[in-house]
Design a protein around this motif. Sequence first.
Motif, PDB file in Angstrom:
ATOM      1  N   ASP A 239     -40.283 -15.005 -15.880  1.00 18.53           N
ATOM      2  CA  ASP A 239     -40.704 -14.111 -14.796  1.00 18.53           C
ATOM      3  C   ASP A 239     -39.529 -13.374 -14.158  1.00 18.53           C
ATOM      4  O   ASP A 239     -39.716 -12.505 -13.311  1.00 18.53           O
ATOM      5  CB  ASP A 239     -41.463 -14.897 -13.721  1.00 18.53           C
ATOM      6  CG  ASP A 239     -40.611 -15.996 -13.092  1.00 18.53           C
ATOM      7  OD1 ASP A 239     -39.650 -16.455 -13.738  1.00 18.53           O
ATOM      8  OD2 ASP A 239     -40.910 -16.388 -11.953  1.00 18.53           O
ATOM      9  N   GLN A 240     -38.292 -13.724 -14.561  1.00 19.48           N
ATOM     10  CA  GLN A 240     -37.115 -13.036 -14.038  1.00 19.48           C
ATOM     11  C   GLN A 240     -36.607 -11.950 -14.976  1.00 19.48           C
ATOM     12  O   GLN A 240     -35.711 -11.197 -14.619  1.00 19.48           O
ATOM     13  CB  GLN A 240     -35.984 -14.053 -13.789  1.00 19.48           C
ATOM     14  CG  GLN A 240     -36.287 -15.050 -12.680  1.00 19.48           C
ATOM     15  CD  GLN A 240     -35.184 -16.082 -12.534  1.00 19.48           C
ATOM     16  OE1 GLN A 240     -34.705 -16.635 -13.520  1.00 19.48           O
ATOM     17  NE2 GLN A 240     -34.777 -16.337 -11.301  1.00 19.48           N
ATOM     18  N   LEU A 241     -37.170 -11.881 -16.173  1.00 16.32           N
ATOM     19  CA  LEU A 241     -36.713 -10.905 -17.154  1.00 16.32           C
ATOM     20  C   LEU A 241     -37.255  -9.515 -16.838  1.00 16.32           C
ATOM     21  O   LEU A 241     -38.409  -9.360 -16.425  1.00 16.32           O
ATOM     22  CB  LEU A 241     -37.160 -11.322 -18.555  1.00 16.32           C
ATOM     23  CG  LEU A 241     -36.561 -12.632 -19.092  1.00 16.32           C
ATOM     24  CD1 LEU A 241     -37.208 -12.997 -20.425  1.00 16.32           C
ATOM     25  CD2 LEU A 241     -35.053 -12.505 -19.246  1.00 16.32           C
ATOM     26  N   CYS A 242     -36.412  -8.517 -17.028  1.00 19.39           N
ATOM     27  CA  CYS A 242     -36.848  -7.136 -16.833  1.00 19.39           C
ATOM     28  C   CYS A 242     -37.703  -6.708 -18.025  1.00 19.39           C
ATOM     29  O   CYS A 242     -37.427  -7.101 -19.168  1.00 19.39           O
ATOM     30  CB  CYS A 242     -35.643  -6.205 -16.707  1.00 19.39           C
ATOM     31  SG  CYS A 242     -34.607  -6.551 -15.278  1.00 19.39           S
TER      32      CYS A 242
END
Length: 213
Positions: A208-211
Motif C-alpha cells: 500500500d506504500q508503493l506508487c
Amino acid sequence: MNSKFSISLLLVIGIVFISGCVQQPIPPKKERSTLKTEPIDLSGVETEKLGFIKYYSLSPLNITLQVSQYNLPLKTSQISNFNDFSKKFSLNSKALDLLEKNGFVVVSNPFNPKEEVITRPYKTLKDKEIPIFITSDSLLHLYHIQFDETLRQIEEREFYDRIWEISNELLKVSVEKYNRATGDLKEALKRNIAYLSVGLSLLKPREDQLCPP
C-alpha cells in the motif's frame, strides 16, 4: 508540526504592549531606541569541522523600537483594554497577581487544553480579537519543526535509495563470506546478516506504500 503547548500570556499580554496601555503620567517625550546589528557573512570562512558554516549570513538590522515603556508592578485597573480582554480570557486571582507583579503570566490553553498544534492558539487569539505578542521562543520552535521536516524530506528523497543499495550490498557480501567462513568469523558474519536483514525488512515498503506504475 505537533508539540505540547501552553499559551504564554506573553502572547496575550499584548494587551499591555499593543492595544492596551497603562494609564500612567506621560513622561517627557524621548527619542525612541533603535536596535542595530552588524552584517555577518561567513561565506569566506574555511574550517574542516564546520563545513555548513559557509552558507550562513545575516543582514544588518536597524529597527526603531515602537513598544511603549511601562513600570512594574502593573495595575489591571490602569490597563485600557483589560475589561474587554477579561471577558474573552479568564484569569484566576493567582494568575492576576503574577500578571501585575511580572507584567506577564504563563497559563494553560483555556480554549483547548489538549491542543498540540502550536499555531492554532495564535489563530484562536486572532479570531477572538485578543492582541498577540509573539515571543522569540515560538519562532525558534517553528524553525526547529521546519528543520525536522527538511531532514525528513531529505531522508525520503535522497537517502532512502542509497541506504537500501548500501545495506543490500553489505548483506550480499556478508552472505558470500559466511558461506566460506568457519569458527568465530562465521558466527560474526551470521550476526551481520541478521542485523542487515532486519534493516532491509524495515526499509522494504508495503504494497500500500508503493506508487502506481
